[in-house]
Design an enzyme around this catalytic site. Sequence first.
Site, PDB file in Angstrom:
ATOM      1  NE  ARG A 113      -4.053  -0.045   2.137  1.00 57.44           N
ATOM      2  CZ  ARG A 113      -5.244   0.001   1.525  1.00 57.44           C
ATOM      3  NH1 ARG A 113      -5.591   1.067   0.827  1.00 57.44           N
ATOM      4  NH2 ARG A 113      -6.079  -1.003   1.609  1.00 57.44           N
ATOM      5  CG  HIS A 128     -12.907  -0.862   2.396  1.00 59.68           C
ATOM      6  ND1 HIS A 128     -12.349  -0.762   3.651  1.00 59.68           N
ATOM      7  CD2 HIS A 128     -14.200  -0.493   2.515  1.00 59.68           C
ATOM      8  CE1 HIS A 128     -13.278  -0.350   4.500  1.00 59.68           C
ATOM      9  NE2 HIS A 128     -14.416  -0.175   3.839  1.00 59.68           N
ATOM     10  CE1 TYR A 129     -11.145   1.818   7.354  1.00 54.24           C
ATOM     11  CE2 TYR A 129     -12.803   2.585   5.804  1.00 54.24           C
ATOM     12  CZ  TYR A 129     -12.457   2.118   7.061  1.00 54.24           C
ATOM     13  OH  TYR A 129     -13.421   1.948   8.020  1.00 54.24           O
ATOM     14  NE  ARG A 130     -12.737  -1.780   8.445  1.00 60.88           N
ATOM     15  CZ  ARG A 130     -14.032  -1.592   8.575  1.00 60.88           C
ATOM     16  NH1 ARG A 130     -14.879  -2.183   7.744  1.00 60.88           N
ATOM     17  NH2 ARG A 130     -14.496  -0.832   9.540  1.00 60.88           N
TER      18      ARG A 130
END
EC number: 3.1.15.-
Length: 181
Positions: A113, A128-130
């Site tokens: 990331r 998604h941010y997860r």
Amino acid sequence: MTADANNLIWIDLEMTGLEPEVDVVIEIATLVTDSELNILAQGPVIAIHQSDETLAKMDDWNQKHHGQSGLIDRVKASQFTEADAIEQTIKFLAQYVPKGASPMCGNSIGQDRRFLNKYMLELEEYFHYRNVDVSTIKELVKRWSPETMKGFTKQGTHQALQDIQESIAELQFYRKEVFKI
């Protein structure tokens, strides 16, 4: 196939090193699984062209491993840019998962990331941010149930597609042996 928000996107990057401020992405691969970890589709596996000068800056570990795997030669021969890799990967992912639905899945995914944030922001924003980080589970199992660790061995090829396949197999192992679901 229609895009399903429950599908999971698995990604792995190979880089010239660990620091996004000085190192770059040289390979990307993606797989999509359903929520039960069954592989639905393999995305493009792309070696991203980098200059000889950039490749020469790699440390000994990266020179050795990416040289032995043939990745350095594939990067030199590649005509693909980061922009090409982003475009092709998103085009593939959109067939299976809506934008913003899937967490980023893989091993030590926080590192991937970081590089996506620096070099492939449009692709990073597709997730998604997860995160579903298999290495987190591995670290906990290593401490809480070390004998369980003997049941799974990775080859560690440091090739993006094989690394993703191993990450999925590793999570399947933990699901069965640790979570028992």
